[in-house]
Enzyme design. Sequence first.
Site, short mmCIF file in Angstrom:
data_model
loop_
_atom_site.label_atom_id
_atom_site.label_comp_id
_atom_site.label_asym_id
_atom_site.label_seq_id
_atom_site.Cartn_x
_atom_site.Cartn_y
_atom_site.Cartn_z
N PHE A 68 20.85 42.66 38.04
CA PHE A 68 21.35 41.74 36.96
C PHE A 68 21.34 39.96 37.88
O PHE A 68 22.11 39.19 36.38
CB PHE A 68 22.04 42.54 36.73
CG PHE A 68 23.62 42.41 37.26
CD1 PHE A 68 24.09 41.43 37.16
CD2 PHE A 68 23.82 43.48 38.14
CE1 PHE A 68 25.76 41.58 38.33
CE2 PHE A 68 25.03 43.53 38.76
CZ PHE A 68 26.05 42.29 38.49
N CYS B 74 24.22 39.35 46.01
CA CYS B 74 24.30 39.63 47.67
C CYS B 74 24.37 38.81 49.58
O CYS B 74 23.90 39.69 50.50
CB CYS B 74 22.22 40.99 47.44
SG CYS B 74 21.14 38.99 48.13
N SER C 253 20.09 47.38 44.14
CA SER C 253 21.16 48.26 45.29
C SER C 253 20.43 48.85 46.12
O SER C 253 19.23 49.13 45.88
CB SER C 253 21.44 49.03 44.92
OG SER C 253 21.41 50.23 44.02
N LYS D 119 9.58 44.28 35.61
CA LYS D 119 11.23 44.84 34.52
C LYS D 119 12.22 44.05 34.84
O LYS D 119 12.71 44.74 35.71
CB LYS D 119 10.92 46.21 34.83
CG LYS D 119 11.36 47.35 33.65
CD LYS D 119 11.99 48.21 34.20
CE LYS D 119 13.49 47.86 35.05
NZ LYS D 119 14.95 47.65 34.43
N GLU E 63 29.53 47.63 49.46
CA GLU E 63 29.12 46.74 48.96
C GLU E 63 30.22 46.41 47.31
O GLU E 63 29.78 47.64 46.59
CB GLU E 63 28.02 46.65 48.22
CG GLU E 63 27.67 44.85 47.62
CD GLU E 63 26.22 44.81 47.37
OE1 GLU E 63 25.33 46.65 46.89
OE2 GLU E 63 25.49 44.03 47.88
P1 NAD Z 1 20.54 48.14 40.77
O1 NAD Z 1 20.00 49.12 41.72
O2 NAD Z 1 21.06 49.22 39.95
O3 NAD Z 1 19.30 47.58 39.51
C1 NAD Z 1 18.22 47.30 40.05
C2 NAD Z 1 16.62 47.42 39.14
O4 NAD Z 1 16.43 48.89 39.54
C3 NAD Z 1 16.95 47.27 37.68
O5 NAD Z 1 15.75 47.17 37.04
C4 NAD Z 1 17.39 48.87 37.04
O6 NAD Z 1 17.12 49.00 36.23
C5 NAD Z 1 16.86 49.70 38.17
N1 NAD Z 1 17.50 51.28 38.60
C6 NAD Z 1 18.75 51.49 38.25
N2 NAD Z 1 18.74 52.70 38.43
C7 NAD Z 1 17.80 52.99 38.46
C8 NAD Z 1 17.63 54.21 38.96
N3 NAD Z 1 18.34 55.35 39.17
N4 NAD Z 1 15.92 54.72 39.29
C9 NAD Z 1 14.89 54.02 39.18
N5 NAD Z 1 15.33 52.65 38.89
C10 NAD Z 1 17.05 52.12 38.84
O7 NAD Z 1 21.13 46.79 41.01
P2 NAD Z 1 22.20 46.36 40.33
O8 NAD Z 1 23.34 46.17 39.83
O9 NAD Z 1 20.70 44.76 39.00
O10 NAD Z 1 21.74 44.65 41.50
C11 NAD Z 1 23.09 44.45 42.16
C12 NAD Z 1 22.89 44.98 43.40
O11 NAD Z 1 21.47 44.41 43.43
C13 NAD Z 1 23.56 44.23 44.95
O12 NAD Z 1 23.41 46.09 45.61
C14 NAD Z 1 23.33 43.23 45.10
O13 NAD Z 1 23.20 43.88 46.62
C15 NAD Z 1 21.54 43.27 44.74
N6 NAD Z 1 21.11 42.42 45.69
C16 NAD Z 1 20.22 42.22 46.84
C17 NAD Z 1 19.02 41.32 46.63
C18 NAD Z 1 18.28 41.09 48.14
O14 NAD Z 1 17.39 40.07 48.69
N7 NAD Z 1 18.55 41.70 48.95
C19 NAD Z 1 19.52 40.06 46.18
C20 NAD Z 1 19.63 40.52 44.57
C21 NAD Z 1 20.58 42.16 44.38
#
Ligand code: NAD
Length: 495
Positions: A151, A283, A228, A175, A385
């Site tokens: 997000f 991140c 995450s 997605k 985090e």
């Molecule tokens: P998230 O892991 O909750 O969601 C990311 C994606 O995974 C979404 O599209 C979501 O629909 C999907 N998802 C969520 N739960 C799932 C599950 N149980 N099974 C399969 N798919 C699932 O992350 P978020 O809260 O949207 O974003 C924040 C996180 O992203 C933070 O941890 C941040 O550090 C990380 N992030 C990392 C980078 C990087 O480049 N390392 C960049 C941006 C954000």
Amino acid sequence: MTKLACPNFIGGEWKTPAGVATTPVYNPSTGEVIAETPLCTAEHVNEAVEAAAAAYPAWWETPPVERARVLFRFKMLLEDSFEELIRLNTREHGKTLAESRGDVKRGMEMVEFACGIPSLLMGESLENVARGIDCDTIRQPLGVCVGITPFNFPAMVPLWMYPTALACGNTFVLKPSEKVPLTAIKVVQLLEKAGLPKGVLNIVHGGRDCVDALLTHPKVKAISFVGSTPIARHVFEVGTKHGKRVQSNGGAKNYVFIMPDADVENSARGVIEAAFGCAGERCMAGSTAVVIGGADKTVLPTLFEATRAISVGPTDRENQPGMGPVITNQHRQRVEELIAIGAKEGAKVVVDGRGVKNSDSPNGFFVGATILDEVRSGMTVAREEIFGPVLNVMRFDDLDAAIETANRSPYGNGASIFTRSGKAAREFKHRIKAGMVGINIGVPASMPWFPFNGWDESFFGDLHMQGKEGVQFFTQQKVTTTRWFSYGEGDIWHK
Ligand code: NAD
């Protein structure tokens, strides 16, 4: 208020799927529901993958320079719609307009990078690998590739993926995060307008079921994921088990070192920007200030004072605050809970952003900028985090002890140092366990021409997003070894 549409985009058709469950998209500044994201099923995923598979042969055969021309037009359309995009981005995410500007701009730079695809795709050749035998490499696309995004950067993160993937000749299924699908839709509408053929890029909305269907679909060749760490690991494990190439970026906990010789104003400003920019939902957020030696007497008082002065409020209007809301009310509660856990485990809450209210927008998801001092490794706030506007302060006597502690983190995204000493900076760069290092830069997020280079639990895979590694990820190499016989010397067609 009428809600905004949130359709899938499959085979060139924008269609809102009927009869599926939905999840709300909020305006975090006001708490209003502005759209409903459909939680699509394996059936919709299959339709999107089949559409991408059908579009693949013709797109692969399209010369790279023609694919690049679509991206050049896309870039111009992004520029024309820049103001509209940043407002939509702010509306569904909550970051300030200035931060949205950065989000969209970084995404546009990825499109600029991908426009150079004819040069980026060039292979290598060597004459006479043996007498009369030549060898060369070419790069070919993989087929249907998938992008699953978080997000926190609604514009930039999808654009880390598909411009490069498409430029390389792949077709794609995106997605987007179910929390912020609207900017992703608007950006893809511009790509459609730029002349992308039907089915080359598809969008399917949803959550876990949708992701699992993408990870296991037999026609999907490669998966780019950002989110995450637990989900990044899951995506990597399931995707690779099903034979797919996977690059999976996870979460982080990034350290900003402040040496006793650091410039007070510049380092305090750098830490503030790193910790509280985008309300800490990055991140690359510098979520821990590592204060070394006498820097506690010089930099900390300025840092505390500047943090107390950060205003928090709604971002969806002309008067911009210093910091916007966090993504949901649930996340606001979690951030406040972690601050309380920090205090209970012995950290000192020197600036407390809990319970802030904004009279202009009483239902916004606000947390004020917060500083937890005297944090020690082992505390929950030092390990988890937080992904909110919370800065931990850890104090050390010397650089050695500080590097040792930072290097015990399971993550490895970014780390920065503020100093006037070349020797200290060199030592830090050499020894710190992180894939992106900043020297007098608070947020050392790499630009599109370089890999976005997480290590350890911040990245699962081999080839990172962005830069040449991004091109390598979305292509497979073919090595051809060639010998030509002279007439009559074994040329079967002339026998
Ligand atoms: P998230 O892991 O909750 O969601 C990311 C994606 O995974 C979404 O599209 C979501 O629909 C999907 N998802 C969520 N739960 C799932 C599950 N149980 N099974 C399969 N798919 C699932 O992350 P978020 O809260 O949207 O974003 C924040 C996180 O992203 C933070 O941890 C941040 O550090 C990380 N992030 C990392 C980078 C990087 O480049 N390392 C960049 C941006 C954000």
